[in-house]
Design a protein around this motif. Structure first.
Motif, mmCIF file in Angstrom:
data_model
loop_
_atom_site.group_PDB
_atom_site.id
_atom_site.type_symbol
_atom_site.label_atom_id
_atom_site.label_comp_id
_atom_site.label_asym_id
_atom_site.label_seq_id
_atom_site.Cartn_x
_atom_site.Cartn_y
_atom_site.Cartn_z
ATOM 1 N N PHE A 273 -2.813 -1.348 -6.235
ATOM 2 C CA PHE A 273 -2.176 -1.235 -7.551
ATOM 3 C C PHE A 273 -3.009 -0.387 -8.499
ATOM 4 C CE2 PHE A 273 0.303 -4.929 -6.135
ATOM 5 C CZ PHE A 273 1.566 -4.557 -6.579
ATOM 6 N N PHE A 274 -4.333 -0.479 -8.409
ATOM 7 C CA PHE A 274 -5.177 0.354 -9.270
ATOM 8 C C PHE A 274 -4.934 1.832 -9.016
ATOM 9 C CE2 PHE A 274 -8.504 -3.278 -9.274
ATOM 10 C CZ PHE A 274 -7.850 -3.890 -10.345
ATOM 11 N N GLU A 275 -4.594 2.172 -7.777
ATOM 12 C CA GLU A 275 -4.340 3.578 -7.439
ATOM 13 C C GLU A 275 -3.092 4.112 -8.134
ATOM 14 O OE1 GLU A 275 -6.052 5.691 -5.701
ATOM 15 O OE2 GLU A 275 -7.341 4.615 -4.290
ATOM 16 N N GLY A 276 -2.132 3.217 -8.412
ATOM 17 C CA GLY A 276 -0.842 3.711 -8.878
ATOM 18 C C GLY A 276 -0.421 3.327 -10.280
ATOM 19 N N THR A 277 -1.012 2.274 -10.863
ATOM 20 C CA THR A 277 -0.537 1.807 -12.160
ATOM 21 C C THR A 277 -1.087 2.632 -13.311
ATOM 22 O OG1 THR A 277 -2.348 0.203 -12.234
ATOM 23 C CG2 THR A 277 -0.245 -0.567 -11.394
ATOM 24 N N ASP A 278 -0.429 2.475 -14.483
ATOM 25 C CA ASP A 278 -0.909 3.147 -15.686
ATOM 26 C C ASP A 278 -2.021 2.319 -16.325
ATOM 27 O OD1 ASP A 278 0.410 0.961 -16.721
ATOM 28 O OD2 ASP A 278 2.016 2.105 -17.663
ATOM 29 N N TYR A 279 -2.390 2.658 -17.560
ATOM 30 C CA TYR A 279 -3.521 1.984 -18.191
ATOM 31 C C TYR A 279 -3.259 0.492 -18.369
ATOM 32 C CZ TYR A 279 -6.940 0.613 -21.696
ATOM 33 O OH TYR A 279 -7.938 -0.050 -22.371
ATOM 34 N N VAL B 193 7.334 -7.153 -4.027
ATOM 35 C CA VAL B 193 6.652 -7.634 -2.822
ATOM 36 C C VAL B 193 5.456 -8.512 -3.208
ATOM 37 C CG1 VAL B 193 5.412 -6.947 -0.740
ATOM 38 C CG2 VAL B 193 7.378 -5.614 -1.504
ATOM 39 N N PHE B 194 4.736 -8.106 -4.246
ATOM 40 C CA PHE B 194 3.582 -8.886 -4.705
ATOM 41 C C PHE B 194 4.017 -10.284 -5.148
ATOM 42 C CE2 PHE B 194 0.649 -10.336 -8.009
ATOM 43 C CZ PHE B 194 -0.584 -10.162 -7.390
ATOM 44 N N ASN B 195 5.125 -10.347 -5.910
ATOM 45 C CA ASN B 195 5.626 -11.637 -6.368
ATOM 46 C C ASN B 195 6.075 -12.513 -5.201
ATOM 47 O OD1 ASN B 195 5.138 -10.946 -9.042
ATOM 48 N ND2 ASN B 195 7.201 -10.112 -9.347
ATOM 49 N N THR B 196 6.709 -11.883 -4.201
ATOM 50 C CA THR B 196 7.120 -12.627 -2.997
ATOM 51 C C THR B 196 5.905 -13.174 -2.271
ATOM 52 O OG1 THR B 196 9.055 -11.181 -2.750
ATOM 53 C CG2 THR B 196 8.388 -12.477 -0.829
ATOM 54 N N MET B 197 4.888 -12.374 -2.219
ATOM 55 C CA MET B 197 3.622 -12.768 -1.593
ATOM 56 C C MET B 197 3.071 -14.032 -2.263
ATOM 57 S SD MET B 197 0.295 -10.260 -1.343
ATOM 58 C CE MET B 197 -1.069 -10.546 -0.217
ATOM 59 N N LEU C 152 0.814 -1.225 0.000
ATOM 60 C CA LEU C 152 0.000 0.000 0.000
ATOM 61 C C LEU C 152 0.846 1.274 0.000
ATOM 62 C CD1 LEU C 152 -2.279 -2.056 0.510
ATOM 63 C CD2 LEU C 152 -3.283 -0.404 2.094
ATOM 64 N N PRO C 153 1.791 1.422 0.947
ATOM 65 C CA PRO C 153 2.585 2.662 0.916
ATOM 66 C C PRO C 153 3.485 2.765 -0.311
ATOM 67 C CG PRO C 153 3.405 1.166 2.617
ATOM 68 C CD PRO C 153 2.119 0.604 2.132
ATOM 69 N N LEU C 154 3.936 1.629 -0.839
ATOM 70 C CA LEU C 154 4.761 1.673 -2.052
ATOM 71 C C LEU C 154 3.952 2.167 -3.247
ATOM 72 C CD1 LEU C 154 6.822 -1.645 -1.688
ATOM 73 C CD2 LEU C 154 7.698 0.700 -1.535
ATOM 74 N N CYS C 155 2.722 1.688 -3.392
ATOM 75 C CA CYS C 155 1.863 2.149 -4.481
ATOM 76 C C CYS C 155 1.477 3.614 -4.307
ATOM 77 C CB CYS C 155 0.618 1.279 -4.572
ATOM 78 S SG CYS C 155 0.905 -0.393 -5.200
ATOM 79 N N GLU C 156 1.244 4.017 -3.067
ATOM 80 C CA GLU C 156 0.866 5.406 -2.792
ATOM 81 C C GLU C 156 1.957 6.378 -3.207
ATOM 82 O OE1 GLU C 156 -0.015 5.526 1.332
ATOM 83 O OE2 GLU C 156 -1.992 4.588 1.144
ATOM 84 N N THR C 157 3.205 5.946 -3.083
ATOM 85 C CA THR C 157 4.334 6.820 -3.419
ATOM 86 C C THR C 157 4.879 6.565 -4.822
ATOM 87 O OG1 THR C 157 5.826 5.255 -2.304
ATOM 88 C CG2 THR C 157 5.033 7.148 -1.029
ATOM 89 N N GLY C 158 4.163 5.754 -5.622
ATOM 90 C CA GLY C 158 4.561 5.526 -7.005
ATOM 91 C C GLY C 158 5.719 4.572 -7.196
#
Length: 420
Positions: free
Chosen positions: A290-296, A271-275, A257-263
């Motif tokens: 991820f929806f908050e931070g990713t491109d199209y 981290v997702f892959n490790t998960m 969450l904080p990683l996505c928030e900061t781009g």
């Protein structure tokens, strides 16, 4: 809204009368959505009264035992009594608890804790704290009661200032914090991004002999990641494993969450892959981050992943993506996502339409905004005066150049705008 409290036997009271104490008179003016089910009364009776406008039943501990009803011998409809406050009132919940004494029903400490928790759950933490202090002669102050109040300030109202004050009050009353107390406070500091106090309390609780649980480690992972201390966050995950604990989805989300928030999407993907490698299933919260931070393209990827996981996507998922692209002034991507939503067999709600119309107007896509607004009305959504006012921003475009601008805006070759 009802609060069901699992104790020995239920007592449901909805009383209509004025507040019991002048000191708490101000509380009676503040309404909250609370109908309390108080349980754990040290009696075995069953009674009822039409005067209370509600069946008041106290079930015996034995289902086969029946006790005849009795009458309260008073009329709460008497016009000489004060006006009845509205239902679901905070003061009445407290008054109900105190009203038991009138009928020699002794509320136990379990019921007292249930009342404090119920008040806090619906945001009445200040009232719960004051009631706890006023009741200290009947129920001496102890750690569990303070923990309920701490939880209210830390996790419900999320008021770190008040949480710190209550923490000091515990010391003032010589109440020793336990592992739950530390968990609430560390979580509170973590959410505020307060790395120093989070680590300080973590060290303090260990010195006092308390063993940190998974929730505390998750809070530390979050605040460390937010402070850009990724190595320390990963080391904390290793530490919790050494303590015999297993990281769960909340642990990994505390980093994602904080990683996505900061781009920092590359790190979030690691981290997702490790998960996934550790067989920890992502949650809806994971994908929404991820929806908050990713491109199209990234949005399409995680929509597909979310579908494969069986978690959706749902209407909230698309609302997040639509809002993101529109706020970024990317109406083309927003319209493409709108089409994608229908490909997932999701019917847009009135909220989706309102967001699209409002933000398309802000992007000065007036023609497309009007199209969505008309479709919104035709699909049964009510007209919105606010949206009507937004269209007043529309400025007529004149001349051949203006016509070309409008034409390009509504018939881009790269995007199909047709909405079925």
């Amino acid at each position: 809204m009802k609060v069901e409290v699992p104790m020995a036997a239920p007592l449901r009271l909805r009383c209509y009368y004025s507040y019991f104490s002048s000191r708490l008179h101000g509380i009676a003016r503040r309404n909250s959505q609370l109908t309390l089910s108080l349980i754990g009364i040290g009696k075995s009776n069953k009674f009822s009264s039409e005067a209370l406008h509600q069946t008041v039943s106290l079930h015996s501990r034995s289902q086969n035992q029946y006790h005849a009803p009795f009458d309260f011998n008073f009329n709460l409809d008497d016009p000489s009594l004060p006006e009845y406050a509205s239902a679901n009132n905070t003061a009445k919940a407290i008054q109900t608890f105190n009203f038991m004494d009138t009928f020699r029903l002794a509320p136990d400490q379990e019921a007292f804790h249930a009342l404090l928790a119920a008040l806090c759950k619906y945001g009445n933490v200040e009232e719960a704290e004051e009631f706890m202090l006023l009741s200290k002669k009947l129920f001496p102050l102890e750690t569990k009661s303070f923990n309920i109040i701490l939880n209210g300030w830390c996790n419900i109202t999320k008021d770190v200032y008040e949480a710190k004050r209550v923490w000091r009050e515990m010391s003032k009353y010589c109440i020793t914090p336990d592992d739950t107390s530390y968990s609430y406070m560390i979580s509170c500091f973590s959410k505020e991004g307060n790395l120093f106090d989070s680590l300080r309390l973590y060290d303090q609780m260990k010195k006092r002999g308390w063993t940190p649980g998974l929730e505390i480690y998750n809070s530390l992972v979050y605040v460390l990641t937010r402070a850009n201390c990724l190595k320390e966050a990963l080391r904390t995950i290793d530490n919790l494993k050494e303590q015999g604990l297993q990281p769960d989805s909340s642990t990994f989300n505390a980093m994602i969450l904080p990683l996505c928030e900061t781009g920092k999407l590359a790190e979030a993907r690691v981290v997702f892959n490790t998960m996934m490698e550790e067989n920890v299933c992502p949650t809806t919260e994971t994908y929404h981050a991820f929806f908050e931070g990713t491109d199209y393209q990234g949005s399409l990827e995680f929509l597909s992943r979310m579908k494969d996981s069986g978690l959706g996507p749902n209407k909230d998922s698309f609302l997040i993506i639509l809002t993101k692209f529109l706020k970024l002034k990317q109406p083309v991507n927003a319209v493409k996502i709108w089409t994608e939503m229908k490909a997932y067999d999701l019917v847009p709600s009135c909220v989706h339409y309102k967001v699209m119309v409002e933000e398309l107007v802000n992007c000065r896509w007036f023609i497309k905004a009007r199209y969505f607004y008309e479709e919104m009305i035709s699909n049964g959504c009510s007209a919105d005066p606010k949206l009507n006012k937004l269209f007043q921003k529309e400025v007529p475009v004149r001349g051949d150049k203006g016509k070309r601008i409008v034409k390009n805006a509504i018939s881009s070759k790269s995007v199909k705008y047709s909405i079925k």
